[in-house]
Design an enzyme around this catalytic site. Structure first.
Site, PDB file in Angstrom:
ATOM      1  N   CYS A 146       0.838  -1.195   0.000  1.00 21.82           N
ATOM      2  CA  CYS A 146       0.000   0.000   0.000  1.00 21.82           C
ATOM      3  C   CYS A 146       0.879   1.254   0.000  1.00 21.82           C
ATOM      4  O   CYS A 146       1.923   1.302   0.645  1.00 21.82           O
ATOM      5  CB  CYS A 146      -0.929   0.099   1.199  1.00 21.82           C
ATOM      6  SG  CYS A 146      -2.030  -1.315   1.344  1.00 21.82           S
ATOM      7  N   ARG A 182       4.061  -0.175  -4.756  1.00 17.87           N
ATOM      8  CA  ARG A 182       3.785  -0.685  -3.404  1.00 17.87           C
ATOM      9  C   ARG A 182       2.497  -1.493  -3.326  1.00 17.87           C
ATOM     10  O   ARG A 182       2.165  -2.058  -2.279  1.00 17.87           O
ATOM     11  CB  ARG A 182       3.674   0.482  -2.427  1.00 17.87           C
ATOM     12  CG  ARG A 182       4.926   1.320  -2.334  1.00 17.87           C
ATOM     13  CD  ARG A 182       4.738   2.450  -1.371  1.00 17.87           C
ATOM     14  NE  ARG A 182       4.563   1.965  -0.027  1.00 17.87           N
ATOM     15  CZ  ARG A 182       5.548   1.689   0.813  1.00 17.87           C
ATOM     16  NH1 ARG A 182       6.796   1.852   0.427  1.00 17.87           N
ATOM     17  NH2 ARG A 182       5.307   1.243   2.020  1.00 17.87           N
ATOM     18  N   TRP A 224      -2.518  -2.909  -1.629  1.00 19.03           N
ATOM     19  CA  TRP A 224      -2.123  -4.321  -1.739  1.00 19.03           C
ATOM     20  C   TRP A 224      -2.915  -5.016  -0.644  1.00 19.03           C
ATOM     21  O   TRP A 224      -2.664  -4.810   0.543  1.00 19.03           O
ATOM     22  CB  TRP A 224      -0.616  -4.459  -1.511  1.00 19.03           C
ATOM     23  CG  TRP A 224      -0.087  -5.839  -1.731  1.00 19.03           C
ATOM     24  CD1 TRP A 224       0.287  -6.396  -2.916  1.00 19.03           C
ATOM     25  CD2 TRP A 224       0.160  -6.832  -0.723  1.00 19.03           C
ATOM     26  NE1 TRP A 224       0.733  -7.673  -2.709  1.00 19.03           N
ATOM     27  CE2 TRP A 224       0.670  -7.972  -1.386  1.00 19.03           C
ATOM     28  CE3 TRP A 224      -0.008  -6.880   0.658  1.00 19.03           C
ATOM     29  CZ2 TRP A 224       1.017  -9.127  -0.705  1.00 19.03           C
ATOM     30  CZ3 TRP A 224       0.340  -8.037   1.348  1.00 19.03           C
ATOM     31  CH2 TRP A 224       0.850  -9.151   0.649  1.00 19.03           C
ATOM     32  N   GLY A 251      -0.587  -0.818   6.401  1.00 20.32           N
ATOM     33  CA  GLY A 251      -0.193  -1.605   7.562  1.00 20.32           C
ATOM     34  C   GLY A 251      -1.300  -2.573   7.932  1.00 20.32           C
ATOM     35  O   GLY A 251      -2.192  -2.841   7.118  1.00 20.32           O
ATOM     36  N   GLU A 257      18.499 -16.676  -7.467  1.00 16.90           N
ATOM     37  CA  GLU A 257      17.960 -15.380  -7.895  1.00 16.90           C
ATOM     38  C   GLU A 257      17.411 -15.460  -9.331  1.00 16.90           C
ATOM     39  O   GLU A 257      16.361 -14.890  -9.633  1.00 16.90           O
ATOM     40  CB  GLU A 257      19.056 -14.308  -7.773  1.00 16.90           C
ATOM     41  CG  GLU A 257      18.690 -12.936  -8.293  1.00 16.90           C
ATOM     42  CD  GLU A 257      17.485 -12.304  -7.597  1.00 16.90           C
ATOM     43  OE1 GLU A 257      17.029 -12.811  -6.555  1.00 16.90           O
ATOM     44  OE2 GLU A 257      16.974 -11.307  -8.137  1.00 16.90           O
ATOM     45  N   LYS A 310      13.562 -14.514 -10.238  1.00  7.14           N
ATOM     46  CA  LYS A 310      13.189 -13.481 -11.215  1.00  7.14           C
ATOM     47  C   LYS A 310      12.279 -14.078 -12.275  1.00  7.14           C
ATOM     48  O   LYS A 310      11.283 -13.483 -12.674  1.00  7.14           O
ATOM     49  CB  LYS A 310      14.478 -12.928 -11.847  1.00  7.14           C
ATOM     50  CG  LYS A 310      14.508 -11.499 -12.138  1.00  7.14           C
ATOM     51  CD  LYS A 310      14.691 -10.513 -10.998  1.00  7.14           C
ATOM     52  CE  LYS A 310      14.218 -10.883  -9.658  1.00  7.14           C
ATOM     53  NZ  LYS A 310      14.459  -9.955  -8.582  1.00  7.14           N
ATOM     54  N   GLU A 340       8.756 -14.656 -10.740  1.00  7.89           N
ATOM     55  CA  GLU A 340       8.046 -13.412 -10.430  1.00  7.89           C
ATOM     56  C   GLU A 340       7.407 -12.781 -11.650  1.00  7.89           C
ATOM     57  O   GLU A 340       6.266 -12.343 -11.582  1.00  7.89           O
ATOM     58  CB  GLU A 340       9.049 -12.376  -9.907  1.00  7.89           C
ATOM     59  CG  GLU A 340       9.320 -12.390  -8.465  1.00  7.89           C
ATOM     60  CD  GLU A 340      10.279 -11.260  -8.130  1.00  7.89           C
ATOM     61  OE1 GLU A 340       9.852 -10.313  -7.484  1.00  7.89           O
ATOM     62  OE2 GLU A 340      11.467 -11.321  -8.524  1.00  7.89           O
ATOM     63  N   HIS A 370      20.463 -34.941  -6.330  1.00 11.67           N
ATOM     64  CA  HIS A 370      19.905 -35.467  -5.083  1.00 11.67           C
ATOM     65  C   HIS A 370      18.378 -35.374  -5.065  1.00 11.67           C
ATOM     66  O   HIS A 370      17.778 -35.387  -3.996  1.00 11.67           O
ATOM     67  CB  HIS A 370      20.499 -34.723  -3.881  1.00 11.67           C
ATOM     68  CG  HIS A 370      21.967 -34.961  -3.723  1.00 11.67           C
ATOM     69  ND1 HIS A 370      22.501 -36.186  -3.385  1.00 11.67           N
ATOM     70  CD2 HIS A 370      23.029 -34.138  -3.919  1.00 11.67           C
ATOM     71  CE1 HIS A 370      23.815 -36.105  -3.344  1.00 11.67           C
ATOM     72  NE2 HIS A 370      24.165 -34.866  -3.683  1.00 11.67           N
ATOM     73  N   LYS A 395       6.350  -4.129  -3.972  1.00 13.69           N
ATOM     74  CA  LYS A 395       7.787  -3.974  -3.804  1.00 13.69           C
ATOM     75  C   LYS A 395       8.223  -3.931  -2.346  1.00 13.69           C
ATOM     76  O   LYS A 395       9.249  -4.482  -1.979  1.00 13.69           O
ATOM     77  CB  LYS A 395       8.246  -2.697  -4.504  1.00 13.69           C
ATOM     78  CG  LYS A 395       9.749  -2.611  -4.578  1.00 13.69           C
ATOM     79  CD  LYS A 395      10.217  -1.806  -5.724  1.00 13.69           C
ATOM     80  CE  LYS A 395      11.702  -1.953  -5.910  1.00 13.69           C
ATOM     81  NZ  LYS A 395      12.049  -3.234  -6.528  1.00 13.69           N
TER      82      LYS A 395
HETATM   83  C1  F6R Z   1      12.153  -9.802  -5.660  1.00 17.33           C
HETATM   84  C2  F6R Z   1      12.113  -8.813  -4.598  1.00 17.33           C
HETATM   85  C3  F6R Z   1      11.809  -9.293  -3.229  1.00 17.33           C
HETATM   86  C4  F6R Z   1      12.591  -8.449  -2.205  1.00 17.33           C
HETATM   87  C5  F6R Z   1      12.141  -8.784  -0.785  1.00 17.33           C
HETATM   88  C6  F6R Z   1      12.920  -8.003   0.248  1.00 17.33           C
HETATM   89  O1  F6R Z   1      12.425  -9.225  -6.896  1.00 17.33           O
HETATM   90  O2  F6R Z   1      12.283  -7.652  -4.828  1.00 17.33           O
HETATM   91  O3  F6R Z   1      12.079 -10.637  -3.063  1.00 17.33           O
HETATM   92  O4  F6R Z   1      13.952  -8.678  -2.359  1.00 17.33           O
HETATM   93  O5  F6R Z   1      10.778  -8.501  -0.642  1.00 17.33           O
HETATM   94  O6  F6R Z   1      12.817  -6.634   0.034  1.00 17.33           O
HETATM   95  P1  F6R Z   1      13.831  -5.611   0.660  1.00 17.33           P
HETATM   96  O7  F6R Z   1      15.123  -5.753  -0.013  1.00 17.33           O
HETATM   97  O8  F6R Z   1      13.215  -4.270   0.405  1.00 17.33           O
HETATM   98  O9  F6R Z   1      13.910  -5.934   2.111  1.00 17.33           O
END
Ligand code: F6R
Length: 602
Positions: free
Chosen positions: A2, A34, A80, A107, A476, A480, A483, A499, A597
């Site tokens: 949010c 957000r 969100w 929140g 990673e 990616k 996502e 394994h 994010k």
């Molecule tokens: C994936 C991504 C998330 C963040 C995670 C932690 O692309 O961005 O997995 O890495 O939510 O976020 P931060 O780094 O802001 O604590």
């Protein structure tokens, strides 16, 4: 999780000749990363006008009535969902029964059920399933009991348990009231108006002068100025900071997506991360942010998602330099049940500096007396303020929900951090760091990732393998891919494939293998042969084409570098593959479904 925006300018005209609604809509666009399942605004006038819609900010834009929607002051929200699914009714702002006050909130209010029952018994009618809606009704009660607007707001907020950044406007008032507890809130001090928001991109177009609110603080934002008070109502002295971002940095600059733009910004971001920290002549690495850091004990990293992958990389760097280092998923970190104490250095890796799981882990570490460090992108973020030390990754604003340049700069910052902590850096490593931005540029200029994406866009699943420094990047690469393409993808330390996961490997599951020209090459090559023998397509990401070419269907090359820096280059190729697969599948790349994010709930 949010985004909220508020503005007051003392009249319906804003500094650039627009109206209050323009400021709110611009702010919501800057905050959409957000959350983006519904959006809404409320404008205060002789009455409150509320406009809200399920869907992205563009859906709200289309739903606004023709002609200007006027107000002296306003608030906006992009959501969100936590309580209640995305819908027009659950979208913020929420109002009281009489339509006197409108509220936006980021929140979770943990005691909302109790408050709601109490308010319903007292005769209040609720329109939504949200936790937020209790706030305007609590304010209404306090107003009816004779409180003025500010005290009514304060009384309502004081009844909340949980996390909140909350803002309210009242009819016939130019003031926006706000408060924060464990959710971010920043005030913007403009020439002709004042702002509040969850994050700076919401108002950077109008002002770069900001005040970060602390937990427990309230703000009264009126055209004549802002007043910040603590929980007891005592005025708090604040300092105005100047943000160094250019508003242009927050735009797409001609790229189709923020993610692609941010992938291409990596050379520059890495340069900034290295600036004045690496002395090539002396072969030394110094980080002013850490000048006062003294630590000789073990290191524990806490982080989530992509940042956790960066932390895995950082822990390896430290262990190779003789420092004991462990990594914890922040959501699993319990400072009361593991060995952590005054001798421990706990490092929170968090680009936003606001992730609730990471903050909770860092607060636990602070509680038991550990020394804490925030490795973050955001000056003034909760992590930066609550930790004993903060090291900045200097990536600049990242709007795409999928982390890209923040991951690269986290890795670089952790490489520097490990050198500072161990006191160990070689001339060869310093030179490799110096060359890194140009090498990333050369990967971007020469990558054939788009061809690979075309070849495998229909695959059933994707696997990623790497060994040593490349193992975190395998994780990673898979994250990616998941996502932004919504396809099944898994990453493994290369040795793990046999394994169990090898059972899933078929001719329809491309395997991306990082093959580095170092002591891990022979073993990783063995793993590549195992998948090749099961007819799986192999995409090798390598600095040594001749080693692997024979076994690979595609080779994505990276320049030769220090083995510790190869994963930073390899990851750029993986970012591009994920981007182009998602692009070909027509996915919502910058705002993938169900994600946001900054994850400010646990
Ligand atoms: C994936 C991504 C998330 C963040 C995670 C932690 O692309 O961005 O997995 O890495 O939510 O976020 P931060 O780094 O802001 O604590």
């Amino acid at each position: 999780m949010c985004g909220i925006i508020g503005y007051t300018g003392g009249g319906s005209q804003t500094p650039d000749g627009g109206d209050v609604l323009d400021v709110l809509m611009t702010g919501l666009s800057g905050l959409e990363y957000r959350g983006y399942d519904s959006a809404g605004v409320a404008l205060a006038n002789s009455s409150i006008s509320v406009h809200k819609r399920q869907g992205e900010v563009s859906a709200l834009e289309e739903a606004l009535p023709d002609g200007s929607v006027d107000g002296y002051a306003g608030i906006g929200h992009t959501r969100w969902s936590t309580h209640g699914p995305p819908s027009d009714a659950n979208a913020h702002p929420h109002t009281d029964c009489s339509g006197t006050v409108a509220v936006v909130h980021n929140g979770i209010i943990e005691n909302y059920q109790v408050l709601r029952e109490e308010l319903e018994t007292a005769g209040h009618t609720f329109e939504s399933e949200t936790d937020t809606e209790v706030i305007p009704h609590l304010i209404e009660d306090a107003l009816e009991a004779g409180a003025d607007r500010e005290s009514a707001f304060r009384r309502a907020v004081n009844r909340l348990e949980g996390s909140y950044a909350v803002a309210a406007v009242f009819c016939e008032s130019e003031t926006v009231y706000a408060a924060r507890h464990e959710s971010p809130l920043v005030l913007g001090i403009g020439e002709d108006g004042h702002y509040l928001a969850s994050d700076v991109p919401a108002f950077i177009e109008y002002t770069d002068r900001v005040i970060y609110l602390d937990d427990g603080e309230f703000a009264t934002v009126s055209p004549s100025g802002v007043v910040v008070t603590d929980e007891r109502g005592t005025v708090v002295e604040t300092s105005i900071e100047t943000i160094e971002w250019d508003p242009e940095d927050a735009g797409k600059s001609g790229y189709d997506h923020y993610m692609l733009k941010e992938i291409h910004e990596q050379p520059q971001a890495i340069r900034k991360c290295l600036r004045e920290r690496v002395n090539e002549m002396a072969g030394t690495i110094t980080v002013d942010d850490l000048a006062d850091l003294e630590s000789s004990g073990p290191v524990q990293f806490v982080a989530c998602g992509t940042s956790y992958h960066a932390a895995l990389y950082g822990a390896q760097m430290l262990r190779k330099r003789g420092i004991s280092a462990q990594c914890f998923l922040a959501s699993e970190y319990d400072a009361d049940s593991i060995p952590v104490g005054e001798e421990t250095l706990v490092v929170g890796v968090t680009q936003s500096g606001e992730t609730a799981d990471t903050m909770s882990a860092l607060r636990g570490a602070n509680r038991v007396g550990a020394t804490t460090v925030a490795l973050t992108n955001v000056v003034g973020s909760s992590a930066a303020r609550e930790c004993d030390h903060a090291m900045y990754i200097r990536a600049g604003p990242e709007i795409g929900v999928a982390a890209t340049k923040t991951f690269a700069t986290q890795q670089v910052a952790l490489a520097l951090f490990s050198s500072v902590l161990s006191g160990e850096s070689s001339q060869a490593f310093v030179e490799a760091l110096r060359d890194l931005p140009d090498q990333v540029q050369s990967v971007l200029d020469n990558s054939t990732a788009r061809e690979v994406a075309r070849a495998y866009e229909d695959a059933d699943a994707y696997f990623f393998i790497g060994r040593g420094y490349n193992a975190p990047v395998a994780l990673e690469g898979a994250l990616k891919m998941k996502e932004i393409t919504y396809k099944h993808a898994e990453g493994f330390a290369a040795g793990e494939l046999k394994h169990g996961p090898l059972a899933l490997v078929t001719e329809r599951t491309p395997v991306f293998a990082m093959v580095s020209d170092d002591e891990t090459a022979a073993k990783t090559l063995g793993n590549v042969k195992e998948v090749e023998a099961r007819d799986a397509p192999v995409v090798a990401i390598t600095d040594s084409r001749e080693t692997v070419e024979r076994y690979a269907d595609f080779v994505l090359e990276v320049p030769e570098t220090h083995p510790a820096l190869m994963p930073i280059l390899a990851n750029v190729q993986l970012q591009l593959v994920a981007y182009w697969v998602a692009n070909r599948l027509g996915r919502s790349i910058d705002k993938p479904r169900n994600l946001a994010k900054s994850v400010t709930v646990e």
